[in-house]
Design an enzyme around this catalytic site. Structure first.
Site, mmCIF file in Angstrom:
data_model
loop_
_atom_site.group_PDB
_atom_site.id
_atom_site.type_symbol
_atom_site.label_atom_id
_atom_site.label_comp_id
_atom_site.label_asym_id
_atom_site.label_seq_id
_atom_site.Cartn_x
_atom_site.Cartn_y
_atom_site.Cartn_z
ATOM 1 N N ARG A 83 0.447 -6.701 -9.653
ATOM 2 C CA ARG A 83 -0.521 -5.593 -9.621
ATOM 3 C C ARG A 83 -1.792 -6.075 -10.311
ATOM 4 N NH1 ARG A 83 -4.019 -1.954 -10.104
ATOM 5 N NH2 ARG A 83 -3.563 0.288 -10.077
ATOM 6 N N ARG A 87 6.416 -4.296 -11.768
ATOM 7 C CA ARG A 87 5.414 -5.246 -11.306
ATOM 8 C C ARG A 87 4.785 -5.925 -12.517
ATOM 9 N NH1 ARG A 87 1.776 -1.276 -7.679
ATOM 10 N NH2 ARG A 87 1.732 -0.278 -9.746
ATOM 11 N N GLU A 110 -5.261 4.424 -2.193
ATOM 12 C CA GLU A 110 -3.848 4.391 -1.838
ATOM 13 C C GLU A 110 -3.655 4.345 -0.324
ATOM 14 O OE1 GLU A 110 -0.912 4.458 -3.918
ATOM 15 O OE2 GLU A 110 -2.512 3.726 -5.220
ATOM 16 N N ASP A 167 -8.309 -0.020 -9.604
ATOM 17 C CA ASP A 167 -7.435 0.874 -8.846
ATOM 18 C C ASP A 167 -8.030 1.024 -7.450
ATOM 19 O OD1 ASP A 167 -5.157 2.355 -8.656
ATOM 20 O OD2 ASP A 167 -5.899 4.095 -9.765
#
EC number: 3.1.-.-
Length: 233
Positions: free
Chosen positions: A106, A154, A114, A111
């Protein structure tokens, strides 16, 4: 008496050689042991166990697939081409051979939108973010800097890649996504930033926002990835 001394000296020398050989073997094994999954990463690899961010442990390896705009599967190739990877030793290319052989990585500090899962629609620009990350990293060698382990098992890592293959010049992938409006600066729990500091990422994000790039072109309709995840829990 002289013969006994000579025999004793030879025995000591042989013992020293044996100890040196064993010690060298242990060091080489630790240094070049292939990390197959998150369970192979001991705590010493992660930032919390290290005193300085300038001396982070890192892993060199190959991106086998990109799952989203901020995560991918990583096949550790210790020693790189110097130890024969990609010319004497091949990275497996089929899914069965890669099973239980890769780490889920990750990207730290950012971010991305999604993607859609289980019938849910993905966020705007999620496909563009994934395509950009794949174009830069997929089927290429990268260096990852483990910072911590997240709740999904992760390895959250700083990630640098090589714009020109096999040369030593590296770039941090995170700012590349943020500068195009394909990711925002992550400010959630356990946030970590490396190698680019948070303050620098925030400036890059502000420039992308002013230029209305990517996600920022949505204006008031922009939903941050963390808010999207909360809404779809």
């Amino acid at each position: 008496m002289q013969n006994q001394r000579n025999e004793y000296s030879i025995s000591l020398r042989n013992l020293s050689y044996i100890i040196l050989t064993i010690s060298t073997g242990i060091v080489i094994h630790r240094k070049f042991r292939r990390i197959k999954d998150i369970e192979d990463l001991s705590s010493r690899f992660f930032r919390g166990q290290q005193k300085s961010l300038t001396k982070l442990n890192s892993l060199y390896g190959y991106v086998t697939s990109v799952g989203d705009g901020d995560n991918f599967r990583f096949y550790h190739t210790p020693g790189g081409r110097l130890l024969g990877w990609h010319w004497l030793r091949k990275v497996p290319s089929n899914r069965n051979a890669l099973k239980n052989e890769t780490l889920s990585i990750r990207l730290s500090g950012i971010d991305a939108p999604e993607s859609g899962y289980f019938g849910k629609l993905g966020q705007p620009f999620s496909l563009e973010a994934k395509q950009f990350l794949a174009r830069k990293l997929e089927h290429r060698s990268v260096r990852v800097y483990p910072l911590h382990r997240d709740q999904y098992n992760r390895a959250v890592c700083g990630v640098t890649y090589y714009p020109i293959r096999w040369l030593f010049f590296k770039r941090d992938i995170g700012p590349q996504l943020v500068s195009r409006g394909l990711a925002v600066v992550y400010e959630g729990a356990n946030s970590s930033y490396y190698p680019t500091e948070k303050s620098v990422l925030m400036k890059i994000q502000e420039t992308a926002r002013k230029r209305k790039l990517g996600m920022h072109s949505l204006g008031n309709k922009l939903e941050l990835p963390k808010d999207y995840k909360k809404r779809n829990k």
